[in-house]
Design a protein around this motif. Structure first.
Motif, PDB file in Angstrom:
ATOM      1  N   ASP A 178       0.024  -7.611  31.040  1.00 60.63           N
ATOM      2  CA  ASP A 178       0.282  -9.025  31.367  1.00 60.63           C
ATOM      3  C   ASP A 178      -0.383  -9.330  32.703  1.00 60.63           C
ATOM      4  N   ASP A 196      -2.507 -14.588  28.447  1.00 55.76           N
ATOM      5  CA  ASP A 196      -2.599 -13.565  29.495  1.00 55.76           C
ATOM      6  C   ASP A 196      -1.917 -12.253  29.151  1.00 55.76           C
ATOM      7  N   GLU A 197      -1.593 -12.068  27.860  1.00 56.60           N
ATOM      8  CA  GLU A 197      -0.932 -10.815  27.488  1.00 56.60           C
ATOM      9  C   GLU A 197      -1.618 -10.171  26.293  1.00 56.60           C
ATOM     10  N   LYS A 246       8.697 -21.642  28.105  1.00 52.52           N
ATOM     11  CA  LYS A 246       9.602 -20.960  29.033  1.00 52.52           C
ATOM     12  C   LYS A 246      10.369 -21.967  29.862  1.00 52.52           C
TER      13      LYS A 246
HETATM   14 MG    MG Z   1       2.510 -13.826  30.343  1.00 54.21          MG
END
Ligand code: MG
Ligand code: DCP
Ligand code: MG
Length: 498
Positions: free
Chosen positions: A26, A119-120, A497
């Motif tokens: 990440d 981003d992971e 989130k």
């Molecule tokens: Mg992330």
């Protein structure tokens, strides 16, 4: 019984045991790092990346001053008066960096690399681990940093997984160093024997660190998670609401609920079983190779574009930027299709409507030749004008709020079909082209409420389809808590989130 060693019910036992080794990578404060890569003088300053009135992420200098992810700009400014804000609405630059990370992992470490958001990445390193020599050392942290005591209590697992995750931690270290050196990003990694545990443990030490979880520590990690069932990757808001309606809010509640109770709540035994397994840290889902990104596109919100000439100028500027991104992709692939998107304000319905059309790309000159940009633009513009005229036929009566250009249908130079010679020919569209070579696809995409539109737009097409299909399915089955979708899907990993 030791509360860290809960008995796993027989129907929750993993069919794979601890046989795999999975690394979850990440990137730290991803958008902010991309900005700092492009503008090194921003390093050391508190930096926030703004979309609309929200700081979607910020660097660690800003985090030390109390700024956090998804904070309102006004609040962030109050907490940190020197905060530098950059606009993060153009996702294309982030996508290019994101692709470079995935490409590096795929080309160097494992063919099993699955992207999660921008981003992971999950990487199944089982094969690589088999080929490496045993090690006594864990690179980076071990979950809890208390291994010795636990080892003394004889808690280790004897299936060989302890050794495998140790080697996995060494591999993760090498991966992170490569990403650091070659892409310029710092990352966090989690190492364990399945995806959910690797993801969970990776966030134990941030930023720029890595953490390894041994199989016998899984329960300890799970019971330490704050926020009840929602803390489990794979259980999104919808699922946790359903569980709550059935009286289950903590992880302990979930572990104690039997399969029958969960089946009543979800109306589906398979899904109930997946959730029950997750509660015990059992996740047999494979790392599904995401493949290389299927499209590359940029969109800009526009104001006051209400004549064809202005629109065309804007489309030309966007196309130029897109060609630059294509060159920056550095993987040599060329697109087979170009897509134009417009968002028109509809006076009658008082809403903005998106529409896209695409056409086969003309043959382009060699990617890194001097004339690439200019001559590609010259070839693309007539096509794009034609697409524009199809979607905006009335030359004077329109009001645009967004324009976008994207390349899709990439061909690999190395593969036979997409070999160099084939780029010298126009790529024939396989399906559904009308006589003009134009393919119609009107999209007015409504999204599930928990999904962030920008993040959605940045996903590969097949993930987008899965999210929409899953949502449609849920809409058909909800609100009755006794009916539900078949299996746990990426939506649950991908909720907006808080
Ligand atoms: Mg992330
Ligand atoms: N992002 C966004 N909107 C959201 C969530 C995230 O635009 N609702 C963007 C900003 C982030 C990137 O996606 O840079 C990745 O999001 P993460 O939540 O993984 O957070 P970061 O990578 O920014 O931070 P961390 O250091 O905690 O991983
Ligand atoms: Mg991140």
């Amino acid at each position: 019984m030791d509360e860290d060693q809960v008995m796993i019910p027989p129907d929750c036992v993993s069919s794979l045991g601890h046989s795999r080794t999975i690394v979850h990578i990440d990137a730290d404060c991803f958008y902010a790092q991309v900005e700092m890569l492009e503008n090194p003088e921003l390093r050391g300053k508190p930096l926030g990346v703004q979309q609309k009135n929200i700081v979607v992420t910020c660097n660690y200098v800003a985090r030390e001053k109390g700024v956090s992810k998804l904070m309102l700009v006004a609040e962030a400014r109050k907490l940190c008066p020197g905060l530098v804000l950059v606009n993060g609405e153009d996702l294309a630059r982030y996508r290019v960096v994101s692709d470079r990370v995935t490409d590096l992992l795929q080309s160097r470490f494992s063919s099993l690399v699955e992207r999660l958001g921008l981003d992971e990445n999950f990487v199944d390193v089982s094969e690589m681990v088999k080929a490496r020599t045993p090690t006594a050392q864990v690179a980076g942290h071990v979950y809890g940093d208390l291994v010795r005591e636990e080892e003394e209590q004889g808690l280790e697992c004897h299936c060989g997984c302890d050794q495998r995750v140790k080697i996995g931690s060494q591999v993760a270290q090498v991966m992170r160093e490569a990403i650091r050196e070659e892409v310029g990003l710092t990352t966090c990694a989690g190492v364990s024997f399945n995806k959910m545990l690797a993801k969970l443990v990776g966030s134990q030490h941030k930023p720029n660190q890595q953490t390894t979880l041994f199989s016998w520590q899984a329960q300890k990690l799970l019971s330490s998670l704050p926020g009840g069932v929602r803390a489990i990757p794979g259980i999104g808001r919808q699922m946790s609401d359903l569980l709550k309606s059935g009286g289950i809010s903590s992880l302990c509640d979930l572990q104690q609920a039997g399969l029958d109770t969960l089946t009543t709540i979800f109306g589906n035994r398979d899904r109930a079983s997946v959730v029950q397994k997750l509660a015990f840290g059992v996740d047999d889902t494979p790392v599904k190779p995401s493949g290389r990104p299927k499209s590359l596109g940029i969109e800009d919100a526009v104001k006051g574009v209400n004549c064809a000439q202005d629109a065309e100028a804007k489309i030309e500027a966007l196309s130029g930027r897109l060609l630059d991104l294509l060159t920056a992709q550095q993987d040599g692939r060329l697109p087979g299709t170009v897509r134009l998107t417009v968002r028109k304000w509809d006076k009658a319905t008082k809403e903005a409507r998106r529409e896209s059309r695409q056409a086969a790309m003309p043959a382009l000159p060699p990617l890194h030749s001097e004339t690439f940009r200019a001559s590609s633009l010259a070839k693309m513009m007539p096509l794009l004008k034609e697409l524009f005229a199809k979607m905006v036929p009335d030359k004077n009566e329109f009001h645009l709020t967004l324009l976008g250009v994207a390349f899709t249908n990439f061909c690999d130079r190395k593969s036979g079909k997409g070999s160099i010679s084939s780029f010298l020919q126009p790529v024939a569209k396989k399906a559904r082209l009308d006589a003009t070579g134009v393919e119609a696809s009107t999209s007015h995409v409504l999204l599930p409420p928990e999904v962030d539109r920008d993040v959605f737009n940045a996903l590969p097409a097949e993930m987008q389809e899965e999210i929409l299909a899953d949502w449609k399915n849920r809409q058909q089955t909800l609100p009755s808590p006794t009916k539900a979708k078949k299996k746990c899907t990426i939506n649950d990993y991908f909720g907006k989130k808080k």
